[in-house]
Design a protein around this motif. Structure first.
Motif, PDB file in Angstrom:
ATOM      1  N   LEU A 220      -1.164  -6.098  18.644  1.00 43.97           N
ATOM      2  CA  LEU A 220      -0.060  -6.900  18.544  1.00 43.97           C
ATOM      3  C   LEU A 220       1.130  -6.260  19.626  1.00 43.97           C
ATOM      4  CD1 LEU A 220       0.502  -7.445  14.925  1.00 43.97           C
ATOM      5  CD2 LEU A 220      -0.102  -9.005  16.561  1.00 43.97           C
ATOM      6  N   PHE A 221       1.288  -4.923  19.502  1.00 44.18           N
ATOM      7  CA  PHE A 221       2.223  -4.383  20.676  1.00 44.18           C
ATOM      8  C   PHE A 221       1.758  -4.648  22.322  1.00 44.18           C
ATOM      9  CE2 PHE A 221       3.676  -0.989  17.406  1.00 44.18           C
ATOM     10  CZ  PHE A 221       4.874  -1.822  17.248  1.00 44.18           C
ATOM     11  N   GLY A 222       0.472  -4.693  22.458  1.00 42.37           N
ATOM     12  CA  GLY A 222      -0.079  -4.893  23.770  1.00 42.37           C
ATOM     13  C   GLY A 222       0.065  -6.380  24.000  1.00 42.37           C
ATOM     14  N   LEU A 223      -0.205  -7.130  23.141  1.00 40.43           N
ATOM     15  CA  LEU A 223      -0.027  -8.644  23.315  1.00 40.43           C
ATOM     16  C   LEU A 223       1.428  -8.968  23.593  1.00 40.43           C
ATOM     17  CD1 LEU A 223      -1.490 -11.408  23.665  1.00 40.43           C
ATOM     18  CD2 LEU A 223      -1.278 -11.499  21.418  1.00 40.43           C
ATOM     19  N   ALA A 224       2.354  -8.342  22.936  1.00 42.63           N
ATOM     20  CA  ALA A 224       3.743  -8.540  22.922  1.00 42.63           C
ATOM     21  C   ALA A 224       4.151  -8.300  24.397  1.00 42.63           C
ATOM     22  CB  ALA A 224       4.423  -7.873  21.824  1.00 42.63           C
ATOM     23  N   LEU A 225       3.777  -6.903  24.770  1.00 39.90           N
ATOM     24  CA  LEU A 225       3.852  -6.404  25.905  1.00 39.90           C
ATOM     25  C   LEU A 225       3.627  -7.378  27.045  1.00 39.90           C
ATOM     26  CD1 LEU A 225       5.370  -4.196  27.953  1.00 39.90           C
ATOM     27  CD2 LEU A 225       2.977  -3.082  27.738  1.00 39.90           C
ATOM     28  N   LEU A 226       2.330  -7.731  26.956  1.00 40.65           N
ATOM     29  CA  LEU A 226       1.859  -8.588  28.159  1.00 40.65           C
ATOM     30  C   LEU A 226       2.624 -10.137  28.196  1.00 40.65           C
ATOM     31  CD1 LEU A 226      -0.512  -9.161  30.279  1.00 40.65           C
ATOM     32  CD2 LEU A 226      -1.918 -10.106  28.260  1.00 40.65           C
ATOM     33  N   LEU A 227       2.698 -10.521  27.048  1.00 40.60           N
ATOM     34  CA  LEU A 227       3.670 -11.812  27.039  1.00 40.60           C
ATOM     35  C   LEU A 227       4.977 -11.565  27.480  1.00 40.60           C
ATOM     36  CD1 LEU A 227       2.404 -13.293  23.632  1.00 40.60           C
ATOM     37  CD2 LEU A 227       2.102 -14.118  25.862  1.00 40.60           C
ATOM     38  N   HIS A 228       5.906 -10.510  27.267  1.00 37.82           N
ATOM     39  CA  HIS A 228       6.927 -10.037  27.859  1.00 37.82           C
ATOM     40  C   HIS A 228       6.774  -9.965  29.258  1.00 37.82           C
ATOM     41  CE1 HIS A 228      11.093  -8.879  27.825  1.00 37.82           C
ATOM     42  NE2 HIS A 228      10.689  -7.738  28.614  1.00 37.82           N
ATOM     43  N   LEU A 229       5.852  -9.446  29.830  1.00 36.44           N
ATOM     44  CA  LEU A 229       5.755  -9.113  31.247  1.00 36.44           C
ATOM     45  C   LEU A 229       5.695 -10.284  32.109  1.00 36.44           C
ATOM     46  CD1 LEU A 229       3.950  -5.634  31.526  1.00 36.44           C
ATOM     47  CD2 LEU A 229       6.106  -6.027  31.897  1.00 36.44           C
ATOM     48  N   ILE A 230       4.753 -11.369  31.698  1.00 34.79           N
ATOM     49  CA  ILE A 230       4.656 -12.615  32.201  1.00 34.79           C
ATOM     50  C   ILE A 230       5.437 -13.707  31.950  1.00 34.79           C
ATOM     51  CG2 ILE A 230       2.130 -11.907  32.488  1.00 34.79           C
ATOM     52  CD1 ILE A 230       1.350 -14.097  30.521  1.00 34.79           C
ATOM     53  N   GLY A 231       6.371 -13.341  30.955  1.00 34.16           N
ATOM     54  CA  GLY A 231       7.358 -14.598  30.560  1.00 34.16           C
ATOM     55  C   GLY A 231       7.098 -15.579  29.801  1.00 34.16           C
ATOM     56  N   GLU A 232       5.810 -15.663  28.895  1.00 34.47           N
ATOM     57  CA  GLU A 232       5.480 -16.688  28.407  1.00 34.47           C
ATOM     58  C   GLU A 232       5.442 -16.429  26.822  1.00 34.47           C
ATOM     59  OE1 GLU A 232       3.901 -19.251  29.520  1.00 34.47           O
ATOM     60  OE2 GLU A 232       4.269 -18.652  31.619  1.00 34.47           O
ATOM     61  N   THR A 233       5.278 -17.441  26.004  1.00 33.22           N
ATOM     62  CA  THR A 233       5.189 -17.530  24.623  1.00 33.22           C
ATOM     63  C   THR A 233       3.967 -18.269  24.318  1.00 33.22           C
ATOM     64  OG1 THR A 233       6.420 -19.338  24.524  1.00 33.22           O
ATOM     65  CG2 THR A 233       7.625 -17.648  24.433  1.00 33.22           C
ATOM     66  N   LEU A 234       3.557 -18.167  22.798  1.00 37.43           N
ATOM     67  CA  LEU A 234       2.553 -18.826  22.442  1.00 37.43           C
ATOM     68  C   LEU A 234       3.197 -19.805  21.620  1.00 37.43           C
ATOM     69  CD1 LEU A 234       0.074 -15.669  21.509  1.00 37.43           C
ATOM     70  CD2 LEU A 234      -0.046 -17.660  23.438  1.00 37.43           C
ATOM     71  N   GLY A 235       3.610 -20.953  22.028  1.00 36.99           N
ATOM     72  CA  GLY A 235       4.034 -22.036  21.186  1.00 36.99           C
ATOM     73  C   GLY A 235       5.567 -21.559  20.994  1.00 36.99           C
ATOM     74  N   SER A 236       6.252 -22.454  20.197  1.00 28.88           N
ATOM     75  CA  SER A 236       7.753 -22.190  19.903  1.00 28.88           C
ATOM     76  C   SER A 236       7.923 -21.128  18.628  1.00 28.88           C
ATOM     77  CB  SER A 236       8.294 -23.419  19.462  1.00 28.88           C
ATOM     78  OG  SER A 236       7.735 -23.862  18.141  1.00 28.88           O
ATOM     79  N   PHE A 237       6.781 -20.731  18.066  1.00 27.09           N
ATOM     80  CA  PHE A 237       6.934 -19.780  17.043  1.00 27.09           C
ATOM     81  C   PHE A 237       6.733 -18.430  17.591  1.00 27.09           C
ATOM     82  CE2 PHE A 237       5.488 -18.040  12.718  1.00 27.09           C
ATOM     83  CZ  PHE A 237       6.901 -17.877  12.280  1.00 27.09           C
ATOM     84  N   ILE A 238       5.668 -18.240  18.286  1.00 28.30           N
ATOM     85  CA  ILE A 238       5.156 -16.837  18.316  1.00 28.30           C
ATOM     86  C   ILE A 238       5.682 -16.466  19.650  1.00 28.30           C
ATOM     87  CG2 ILE A 238       2.952 -15.387  18.810  1.00 28.30           C
ATOM     88  CD1 ILE A 238       1.472 -17.472  16.743  1.00 28.30           C
ATOM     89  N   THR A 239       6.753 -15.507  19.823  1.00 26.91           N
ATOM     90  CA  THR A 239       7.253 -15.002  20.916  1.00 26.91           C
ATOM     91  C   THR A 239       6.925 -13.570  20.975  1.00 26.91           C
ATOM     92  OG1 THR A 239       9.170 -14.438  19.823  1.00 26.91           O
ATOM     93  CG2 THR A 239       9.371 -16.751  20.654  1.00 26.91           C
ATOM     94  N   PRO A 240       7.193 -12.878  21.893  1.00 29.77           N
ATOM     95  CA  PRO A 240       6.914 -11.331  22.124  1.00 29.77           C
ATOM     96  C   PRO A 240       7.840 -10.687  21.021  1.00 29.77           C
ATOM     97  CG  PRO A 240       7.378 -12.163  24.435  1.00 29.77           C
ATOM     98  CD  PRO A 240       7.485 -13.385  23.323  1.00 29.77           C
ATOM     99  N   THR A 241       9.052 -11.314  20.720  1.00 32.03           N
ATOM    100  CA  THR A 241       9.804 -10.569  19.654  1.00 32.03           C
ATOM    101  C   THR A 241       9.270 -10.484  18.392  1.00 32.03           C
ATOM    102  OG1 THR A 241      11.728 -11.140  20.792  1.00 32.03           O
ATOM    103  CG2 THR A 241      12.099 -10.262  18.491  1.00 32.03           C
ATOM    104  N   THR A 242       8.542 -11.792  18.122  1.00 30.90           N
ATOM    105  CA  THR A 242       7.893 -11.722  16.825  1.00 30.90           C
ATOM    106  C   THR A 242       6.504 -10.907  16.721  1.00 30.90           C
ATOM    107  OG1 THR A 242       8.288 -14.388  16.735  1.00 30.90           O
ATOM    108  CG2 THR A 242       6.722 -13.809  15.470  1.00 30.90           C
TER     109      THR A 242
END
Length: 58
Positions: free
Chosen positions: A9-31
């Protein structure tokens, strides 16, 4: 087991934060970060560990 889930989960959050994306409106890097922290807390508190039950002589 919970520590491995937290690492993913930490790796996925870091990857999403670095590329500036989210997985829908509910799943964000912070989530994902909060979910990872939850799994680390569960791991450190002892959930998911099984020492086993020994029968018989020692």
């Amino acid at each position: 087991m919970f520590a491995k889930v937290a690492a993913v989960l930490f790796g996925l959050a870091l990857l999403l934060h670095l590329i500036g994306e989210t997985l829908g409106s509910f799943i964000t890097p912070t989530t994902l970060l909060y979910a990872g922290l939850l799994f680390v807390a569960l791991h450190l508190s002892g959930f998911g560990t099984w020492t086993g039950y020994r029968r018989g002589r020692r």
